[in-house]
Design a protein around this motif. Structure first.
Motif, short mmCIF file in Angstrom:
data_model
loop_
_atom_site.label_atom_id
_atom_site.label_comp_id
_atom_site.label_asym_id
_atom_site.label_seq_id
_atom_site.Cartn_x
_atom_site.Cartn_y
_atom_site.Cartn_z
N UNK A 144 -18.31 11.35 19.09
CA UNK A 144 -17.01 11.50 18.41
C UNK A 144 -17.04 12.70 17.46
N UNK A 145 -18.12 12.85 16.70
CA UNK A 145 -18.25 13.99 15.80
C UNK A 145 -18.25 15.30 16.58
N UNK A 146 -18.87 15.30 17.75
CA UNK A 146 -18.90 16.50 18.59
C UNK A 146 -17.51 16.88 19.06
N UNK A 147 -16.72 15.91 19.48
CA UNK A 147 -15.36 16.19 19.94
C UNK A 147 -14.48 16.67 18.78
N UNK A 148 -14.63 16.06 17.62
CA UNK A 148 -13.87 16.49 16.45
C UNK A 148 -14.25 17.92 16.07
N UNK A 149 -15.53 18.26 16.19
CA UNK A 149 -15.98 19.62 15.91
C UNK A 149 -15.38 20.62 16.89
N UNK A 150 -15.33 20.26 18.16
CA UNK A 150 -14.72 21.15 19.16
C UNK A 150 -13.23 21.33 18.90
N UNK B 263 -4.04 21.56 19.01
CA UNK B 263 -5.01 20.49 19.29
C UNK B 263 -4.40 19.34 20.06
N UNK B 264 -3.08 19.29 20.18
CA UNK B 264 -2.44 18.22 20.93
C UNK B 264 -2.57 18.40 22.44
N UNK C 221 -7.50 13.11 21.91
CA UNK C 221 -7.08 11.99 21.06
C UNK C 221 -7.47 10.66 21.67
N UNK C 222 -7.28 10.53 22.97
CA UNK C 222 -7.66 9.30 23.67
C UNK C 222 -9.18 9.13 23.67
#
Length: 76
Positions: free
Chosen positions: A49-55, A67-68, A31-32
């Motif tokens: 950012x898209x890569x992290x959201x995908x992971x 996911x938290x 999240x950070x």
């Protein structure tokens, strides 16, 4: 502890420029990391950012992880 992977290919930005955005989020909470990338003035930040959201989506749907509790362990 399980690891989740995500890949992003064919980014049309020089690797040393992408590395500037990647170095900002290595070791951070997901999240950070997303909030850091949204406030970064680099073109590569959007792709990272898209890569992290995908992971995060892979972790939630494929491995039933919360996911938290995710963080960026390795990114390159």
């Amino acid at each position: 502890m399980m690891e989740v992977k995500a890949h992003k290919k064919m980014i049309r930005i020089a690797s040393r420029k992408v590395r500037l955005a990647i170095d900002l989020v290595r070791g951070e909470d997901c999240g950070r990391a997303i909030s850091i990338l949204r406030n970064t003035n680099k073109k590569a930040a959007k792709d990272v950012e898209k890569l992290i959201i995908s992971a995060m989506a892979n972790a939630e749907h494929n491995h039933d992880m919360d996911i938290n509790n995710l963080y960026v362990k390795t990114i390159y």
